[in-house]
Design an enzyme around this catalytic site. Sequence first.
Site, PDB file in Angstrom:
ATOM      1  N   ASP A  69       0.790  -1.237   0.000  1.00 50.64           N
ATOM      2  CA  ASP A  69       0.000   0.000   0.000  1.00 50.64           C
ATOM      3  C   ASP A  69       0.825   1.293   0.000  1.00 50.64           C
ATOM      4  O   ASP A  69       0.313   2.348  -0.346  1.00 50.64           O
ATOM      5  CB  ASP A  69      -0.929   0.041   1.218  1.00 50.64           C
ATOM      6  CG  ASP A  69      -1.933  -1.093   1.221  1.00 50.64           C
ATOM      7  OD1 ASP A  69      -2.244  -1.598   0.135  1.00 50.64           O
ATOM      8  OD2 ASP A  69      -2.406  -1.462   2.317  1.00 50.64           O
ATOM      9  N   GLY A  98      -4.871  -0.654  -1.902  1.00 44.74           N
ATOM     10  CA  GLY A  98      -4.210   0.515  -1.320  1.00 44.74           C
ATOM     11  C   GLY A  98      -4.741   0.847   0.059  1.00 44.74           C
ATOM     12  O   GLY A  98      -4.287   1.788   0.691  1.00 44.74           O
ATOM     13  N   GLY A 107      -0.758   6.296 -18.077  1.00 46.58           N
ATOM     14  CA  GLY A 107      -1.307   7.452 -18.794  1.00 46.58           C
ATOM     15  C   GLY A 107      -2.826   7.368 -18.943  1.00 46.58           C
ATOM     16  O   GLY A 107      -3.380   7.702 -19.995  1.00 46.58           O
ATOM     17  N   GLU A 163      -9.445   1.376  -4.175  1.00 46.39           N
ATOM     18  CA  GLU A 163     -10.515   0.632  -3.510  1.00 46.39           C
ATOM     19  C   GLU A 163     -11.161   1.529  -2.440  1.00 46.39           C
ATOM     20  O   GLU A 163     -10.574   2.519  -2.007  1.00 46.39           O
ATOM     21  CB  GLU A 163      -9.969  -0.658  -2.879  1.00 46.39           C
ATOM     22  CG  GLU A 163      -8.944  -0.436  -1.774  1.00 46.39           C
ATOM     23  CD  GLU A 163      -8.444  -1.732  -1.142  1.00 46.39           C
ATOM     24  OE1 GLU A 163      -9.025  -2.803  -1.380  1.00 46.39           O
ATOM     25  OE2 GLU A 163      -7.459  -1.662  -0.394  1.00 46.39           O
TER      26      GLU A 163
HETATM   27  O1  F6P Z   1      -2.721  -3.946   3.265  1.00 45.14           O
HETATM   28  C1  F6P Z   1      -2.619  -4.654   2.100  1.00 45.14           C
HETATM   29  C2  F6P Z   1      -3.983  -4.920   1.507  1.00 45.14           C
HETATM   30  O2  F6P Z   1      -3.789  -5.704   0.348  1.00 45.14           O
HETATM   31  C3  F6P Z   1      -4.827  -3.695   1.203  1.00 45.14           C
HETATM   32  O3  F6P Z   1      -4.458  -3.072   0.009  1.00 45.14           O
HETATM   33  C4  F6P Z   1      -6.199  -4.302   1.172  1.00 45.14           C
HETATM   34  O4  F6P Z   1      -7.185  -3.317   1.490  1.00 45.14           O
HETATM   35  C5  F6P Z   1      -6.130  -5.362   2.226  1.00 45.14           C
HETATM   36  O5  F6P Z   1      -4.762  -5.676   2.403  1.00 45.14           O
HETATM   37  C6  F6P Z   1      -6.878  -6.637   1.911  1.00 45.14           C
HETATM   38  O6  F6P Z   1      -6.779  -7.484   2.986  1.00 45.14           O
HETATM   39  P1  F6P Z   1      -7.195  -9.028   2.984  1.00 45.14           P
HETATM   40  O7  F6P Z   1      -6.209  -9.783   2.150  1.00 45.14           O
HETATM   41  O8  F6P Z   1      -7.136  -9.414   4.411  1.00 45.14           O
HETATM   42  O9  F6P Z   1      -8.553  -9.093   2.367  1.00 45.14           O
END
Ligand code: F6P
Length: 321
Positions: A128, A171, A186, A223
């Site tokens: 992230d 993220g 881009g 997200e």
């Molecule tokens: O912190 C890393 C991350 O991949 C984030 O980007 C995402 O919101 C979250 O973890 C997803 O977590 P999980 O794999 O527990 O669903």
Amino acid sequence: MSKKIAVLTSGGDAPGMNACVRAVIRSGIKSGCDMYVIYDGYKGLVEGKIEQVDRNFVSDIINRGGTILRTARLPEFKEDAIQKMAVKQLSDYGIDSLIVIGGDGTYRGAAELAKKGVHTVGIPGTIDNDIASTEYTIGFDTCCNTICECVDKIRDTTTSHQRCTFIEVMGNKCGDLALYSGVAEGVEMIITPDDPIEDEKVFEKLKSLKGGKKKHSLVIVSEKIYPNIFEFVKKVTEKTGIETRAEILGHLQRGGSPTSKDRIEATRFGIAAVQAILDGESSICLGLHNGKIRRINIDEALAMKRPENHELLEAIKLVNR
Ligand code: F6P
């Protein structure tokens, strides 16, 4: 008596974590320490999944995605009683120092253990890039490249069909993955928590683009901006008359062989973490600052606010439509 240091990975996995574990184990052994690994993050620590390893344990992992130590999220680690169980496990092995690789949640756990006498060092590892105390987190570069590979493919079909495609990337609450991959691709629009765009403005921009020479468009969205991106693109189609699709890239973004940048930064962080322990540091985390590794108190690091990243977005307005 030689120093006993353990390492764990925690939170979401990130490409480069293995390279970091390798550097910790190898540099620790070279410095005369006994090195231990803990499986399954803090959960495994509480359960005593601890093993002493030699340098061969980390052979042939520098290029591997994921984490060979596995990872877990343990919200209960906030509880004092659970933390005490973790401390007891470490002291049963005579381990006094712990290196943790992960994000903010991982740092919080390390800060609590430090208050209970364990020497802790945190290393920033998350795709992230959302840790305020460092300019870079292990895994971010690989993830950006993975997103670009996917967007290249989506672009082919979006162009052929003269559609619009919204691509939702990870993220957590940080827009860096969307911003950097969006600049690298881009794309026509980048929508992040730092730079959200009102729905009406999104519709207007897409209509104006369709009115020009270019008949397709790509939008990268962080997200958690749209509760349901598939519902949102239905609305885009209705409001603009442009056939619009959505793709959620999901967990494939977290996998894959780390880029050379991630392997190198992970190796630097791993070596620096062991050195910090040898220097008697505790309750610190490492961060990159102007390319140099610095040590920061974990509580101070957790209190820092990430600066919003508008500069790059403003700059690319000179290039994009
Ligand atoms: O912190 C890393 C991350 O991949 C984030 O980007 C995402 O919101 C979250 O973890 C997803 O977590 P999980 O794999 O527990 O669903």
